[in-house]
Design an enzyme around this catalytic site. Structure first.
Site, short mmCIF file in Angstrom:
data_model
loop_
_atom_site.label_atom_id
_atom_site.label_comp_id
_atom_site.label_asym_id
_atom_site.label_seq_id
_atom_site.Cartn_x
_atom_site.Cartn_y
_atom_site.Cartn_z
N ASP A 1 0.82 -1.21 0.00
CA ASP A 1 0.00 0.00 0.00
C ASP A 1 0.85 1.25 0.00
O ASP A 1 0.47 2.26 -0.56
CB ASP A 1 -0.88 0.04 1.25
CG ASP A 1 -2.05 -0.89 1.13
OD1 ASP A 1 -2.34 -1.32 0.00
OD2 ASP A 1 -2.65 -1.21 2.15
N HIS B 1 5.08 19.04 9.21
CA HIS B 1 3.70 18.84 9.66
C HIS B 1 3.38 17.35 9.69
O HIS B 1 4.23 16.53 9.33
CB HIS B 1 2.71 19.63 8.80
CG HIS B 1 2.61 19.17 7.39
ND1 HIS B 1 3.60 19.41 6.46
CD2 HIS B 1 1.64 18.49 6.73
CE1 HIS B 1 3.24 18.90 5.30
NE2 HIS B 1 2.06 18.32 5.43
N HIS C 1 1.05 15.27 8.10
CA HIS C 1 0.44 14.44 7.07
C HIS C 1 1.30 13.20 6.79
O HIS C 1 2.52 13.26 6.90
CB HIS C 1 0.29 15.24 5.77
CG HIS C 1 -1.01 15.99 5.69
ND1 HIS C 1 -1.11 17.22 5.07
CD2 HIS C 1 -2.25 15.68 6.12
CE1 HIS C 1 -2.37 17.63 5.14
NE2 HIS C 1 -3.08 16.72 5.78
N HIS D 1 -2.36 25.47 6.13
CA HIS D 1 -2.45 24.25 5.32
C HIS D 1 -3.76 23.59 5.72
O HIS D 1 -4.47 24.08 6.60
CB HIS D 1 -1.23 23.37 5.63
CG HIS D 1 -1.10 22.14 4.79
ND1 HIS D 1 -1.33 22.13 3.43
CD2 HIS D 1 -0.77 20.85 5.12
CE1 HIS D 1 -1.14 20.90 2.98
NE2 HIS D 1 -0.81 20.11 3.97
N ASP E 1 4.39 21.93 3.16
CA ASP E 1 3.13 22.17 2.46
C ASP E 1 2.53 23.46 3.01
O ASP E 1 2.51 23.66 4.23
CB ASP E 1 2.14 21.03 2.72
CG ASP E 1 2.52 19.75 1.98
OD1 ASP E 1 3.47 19.79 1.17
OD2 ASP E 1 1.87 18.72 2.23
N ASP F 1 6.88 24.21 -2.17
CA ASP F 1 5.78 23.30 -2.52
C ASP F 1 5.23 23.57 -3.93
O ASP F 1 4.85 24.68 -4.25
CB ASP F 1 4.67 23.53 -1.47
CG ASP F 1 3.44 22.65 -1.66
OD1 ASP F 1 3.47 21.72 -2.49
OD2 ASP F 1 2.43 22.90 -0.95
N HIS G 1 -2.90 23.57 -0.62
CA HIS G 1 -1.61 23.90 -1.23
C HIS G 1 -1.64 25.22 -1.99
O HIS G 1 -2.68 25.63 -2.52
CB HIS G 1 -1.20 22.78 -2.19
CG HIS G 1 -0.94 21.48 -1.50
ND1 HIS G 1 0.27 21.18 -0.92
CD2 HIS G 1 -1.74 20.42 -1.26
CE1 HIS G 1 0.21 19.98 -0.37
NE2 HIS G 1 -1.01 19.49 -0.57
N HIS H 1 8.20 18.91 -3.81
CA HIS H 1 6.86 18.36 -3.58
C HIS H 1 6.02 18.38 -4.84
O HIS H 1 5.21 19.29 -5.06
CB HIS H 1 6.05 19.13 -2.51
CG HIS H 1 6.67 19.12 -1.17
ND1 HIS H 1 6.20 19.86 -0.14
CD2 HIS H 1 7.74 18.45 -0.69
CE1 HIS H 1 6.96 19.67 0.92
NE2 HIS H 1 7.89 18.81 0.61
N ASP I 1 4.35 -3.72 3.47
CA ASP I 1 3.21 -4.61 3.36
C ASP I 1 1.97 -3.96 3.94
O ASP I 1 2.05 -3.13 4.84
CB ASP I 1 3.50 -5.89 4.14
CG ASP I 1 2.39 -6.89 3.97
OD1 ASP I 1 1.57 -7.02 4.87
OD2 ASP I 1 2.34 -7.53 2.91
#
Lengths: 566, 566
Positions: A47, A70, A72, A138, A160, A192, A365, A387, A441
């Protein structure tokens, strides 16, 4: 050692996600952000990806700290993996630390890690570097740009950001500090590029409030809002509007619970007493008294919204009369999943409101005019777009060149692995390192090497055939008829012949019978030398069988020969 | 037999592509269109899908003809597979027949097939049905809607269409005929939903001419135009504008060559002598004298444009100074591929013009106001949205209900496999058949059953482990240590141990060594009954090994046990 600064992106350039960058001066190295990526290899059981850390391994003694802009996932998600290898102090905001902590707990790393929480305008000295944390706006809260003083000059890394003067939560972007840096002189702005293709200004987080008020006043049934769990401003807006329209809010989905909990505990979300209700209470309420705040805006099959649309999520389904709000952008690659989920929601008889039809989402953004404001405030000697996919980096360059008057040679396009050297005067790429990525995984914790993924691709594309040959150790003579097992190979076991029980699909299939004859012939015809050398013999059998299968069926499966000597 | 009409979609409902529909009255059945789909299973070696024909097999004696609306792959691509099973006459336009022929040739079917070429307003009697071919406009040329008279009333099947009064090639849409049907009374309108979410009118094919003229007048170097090979109007526009700006045109890509050849031969493309040049001649020309008309607008890795952007296509690369025009929409699912290709084009230093920045593409499908024009012309009793994902079908229904005043019960939403029964008065779904799809291998000709694809998914997700156990036929005793071969399994063969040569990744790996002990123990501990029954024994070994691997690594690979008895 030359007195130069090196900037080496380990991810996030030419791709969405996996933002991570090394900044080195002499024998000291900072790591800026530790993000996950979202690879295209999801069909192969992975993933997410993280940067491959082989390059950092070479410099393990130099690494002095990890600095996070940050919280995220594309800036934070690789942190546990990074810390397992390089246990250095981490500097970040309170909210980022809150998210980091819950991640470190999942990885059993708490207690071993030094997390420094910083405030806006805090300046931290880390060896030769001094890092100031500058407030930016953001979609998440408590986000920073980094002002990094180095021996060759000052670097600003935006993280960002967008220029939002009226965020829902917290202070607006600290343009005054950026201008102060601009006055003092900035060598390079790492900036960014996510929205560099978008003209104009990015709207404030507040811009979605009117649409939500409309939707809430029109809705005659339940309201279901799906958004990114990390969009804390958005969550506050939904909570506020729910309160205004006398609806309770029920939070669904693991990451939504986690983010709401962290944000409330740290004081970023303001939740009136009694507003939140449990799922059981929500089920008992009148349709017009409830809002579900749910995960799954990207159509993820295991998230709350998809499950509510297709089967049932803890006994809850989308029903006729519901209003479903998709308050999120479509992350590229998720179009089909989202479109399918929307179809299921329509089939359930619900109304659905997407970004395209009402202003229920704004980006976090910087658009082109935000980029202008940032660049003109900082007035760097060099602009380094970061980015984003290449198209965004190039459009960023184009904008800075055509609209901000920068000379071509002062806009530096780099790639992952490039070693960008700055000496205060010049900036140039002096080396290119192979960085690569490590797959994780889907259980979320196990690393998968790219060789394993490469093998899975081969298997996925044409299937596999295992052939077992039993020969006499002394004479080299075949002791039994070859065994052949096929999986995922077209034309094998499916040519109108019955599929026998058990794992082998061979019996009754004339191609398989012929294949056995081919293998038998390849053994009886093999030279003494080949028969005596297992490696040679395996290769001999593999080549013969491969040729036969390809000729008969056109397929090119992975062929695994096994020699048993008795 | 009751005198009812049955409409059974075999594909194209709730999905993009694979349009195919059966229309049955008594013991006669027409098949309308025979399209390919573009499945999400491309990671598993399948590029396209076709409807599963099991349902048609049941009715094979009833099938009287195949009627094609137009020549796009999502309406034509399954034709060879259909004809191989049901060799009935085919009715279609001249241009559709031209494309069909080249497809049938590839499948060695020419000579066996009866292709009837029809003109606009031709009426063909096929048993109880009478089919009129009504001219519609679309991105392709020579496209038809079908006016089908049946014993219970008239059905109009729009095929793909938009209302274009000024197409580049051929006659405009024949609204007069649609109105004539409306006056005579239409029972049901089966109507294209692809753009039912889009407000307003779809622009005419001519609408892109100004943007192309601007681009050609601005370009200082070579021009590369990528579009769908089947967008014949678009090709004519590029040819015309090239001529106007004194550029020659070089056609690149297999499907582009084929479409240009067929369209010119049949008189749909008007190409001035000397305008087209070969690749060799093009290479010798001045940059300002040439346009390349290429395939690959979807970022397909093997198509001309991607190859020119990344490596080289027959010695040709995108260069600095080139202007690349992407004159196509993004087909959902291709976003990442296209974005990556655009990045490579920027990296080569070329300028790139996309649909978002200039009007270089228009859709071929009816937007909401086109749907209004069609529906108001035909004035059907029932509207049946077809061609599209569920969200499009639902928005189509919403539009017809809210803006055209249709009652809910007169708008019929159906799914693939639904048997929609019409008796002249009522329309209702009386049965639901399982239709399914058949996958086609990327070589383009071989069918792959869904069981094979299911197996490939399993292999792709967690890899595979083969275990070979050699036992004495009489005593059931193990004759050799078990052989274990892993492919694509995380944690096997990669735990810091060297990866031995040959196909096995086991040697030197402690998990693998332990796994062998587990298998050995499972054999020595097996009951006499188990040892005597190969199926039981295989299952016994499989379960034990699976449990061990999952416990040790968390992985759940496909385990293939093979018992060799000597």
């Amino acid at each position: 050692m030359a007195s130069v600064l090196e900037i080496i992106p380990l991810g996030g350039i030419g791709e969405f996600g996996m933002n991570c960058m090394a900044v080195r001066y002499g024998d000291e190295m900072l790591i800026l952000d530790a993000g996950m990526g979202f690879p295209e290899e999801s069909a192969y059981g992975v993933d997410v990806s993280i940067p491959n850390f082989a390059f950092l391994d070479e410099h393990r003694d130099a690494i002095t700290a990890i600095v996070l802009t940050h919280g995220h996932e594309d800036h934070l998600g690789a942190l546990p993996y990074l810390l397992k290898r390089f246990n250095v102090p981490v500097y970040c905001s309170h909210f980022t630390a809150g998210l980091a902590e819950s991640k470190l707990e999942e990885h059993d790393l708490m207690g071993d890690v030094l997390l420094h929480r910083v405030e806006p305008r805090d300046v931290v000295d880390i060896g030769v570097f001094s890092v100031e944390f500058i407030r930016v706006s953001h979609s998440l809260v408590d986000c920073f740009s980094l002002g990094i003083k180095t021996p060759v000059g000052t670097i600003i890394h935006t993280g960002d950001y967008k220029v939002d003067e009226t965020p829902v939560i917290g202070e607006p972007i600290d343009l005054r500090s950026f201008r102060r840096y601009g006055q003092d002189g900035v060598l390079a702005l790492l900036s960014d590029s996510t929205n560099a293709t978008v003209p104009g200004r990015t709207p404030s987080e507040r811009a979605v409030i009117p649409a939500f008020e409309e939707i809430f006043s029109e809705a005659r049934g339940r309201i279901i809002v799906a958004t990114f769990a990390s969009s804390i401003h958005r969550l506050q807006i939904v909570l506020d509007v729910a309160q205004q329209f006398n609806r309770h809010v029920c939070v669904l989905g693991r990451s939504m619970h986690k983010n709401v909990e962290v944000a409330e505990r740290l004081g970023y979300l303001d939740i009136p007493d009694g507003l939140l209700v449990s799922l059981n209470d929500a089920k008992l309420m009148n349709d017009r008294e409830i809002v579900f705040l749910v995960t799954g805006s990207q159509g993820e099959s295991r998230a709350a919204l998809s499950q509510m649309a297709t089967q049932s999520y803890k006994g809850l389904m989308v029903e006729e009369g519901d209003t479903v709000v998709l308050s999120a952008r479509i992350i590229p690659g998720n179009e089909r999943l989202i479109s399918r989920m929307i179809g299921f929601i329509y089939k359930r008889g619900a109304n659905i409101i997407e970004e395209k039809r009402r202003l229920v989402h704004v980006s976090g953004h910087a658009s082109q005019e935000d980029i202008r404001i940032m660049t003109e405030a900082v007035r760097p000697k060099f602009v380094v777009p970061v980015h984003g996919e290449y198209r965004m980096l190039f459009r960023h360059k184009e904008f800075v060149k055509n609209h901000l008057g920068y000379a071509e040679e002062n806009i530096i396009l780099i790639e992952n692995g490039d070693v960008l050297e700055l000496d205060g005067e010049r900036a140039m790429v002096v080396d290119k390192r192979e960085i690569g990525r490590t797959f994780i995984d889907e259980s979320g914790f196990e690393e998968i090497d790219s060789e394993t993924v490469r093998e899975r691709k081969q298997l996925a594309y044409e299937g596999t055939v295992t052939v077992v040959v039993t020969i006499d150790e002394e004479s080299g003579e075949l002791q039994d008829e070859p065994r052949i097992v096929a999986r995922g190979v077209r034309g094998l076991g499916t040519n109108g012949f019955p599929n026998p029980a058990g794992t082998s699909r061979a019996g009754g299939d004339s191609i398989m019978a012929d294949a056995k004859r081919v293998v038998t012939a390849s053994i009886t015809g093999a030279s003494r030398q080949t028969l005596a050398d297992e490696t040679l013999l395996k290769e001999h059998v593999r080549v013969e069988l491969k040729r036969f299968i390809q000729k008969q069926t056109g397929a090119r499966p992975v062929i695994l020969p096994i020699i048993v000597q008795v």
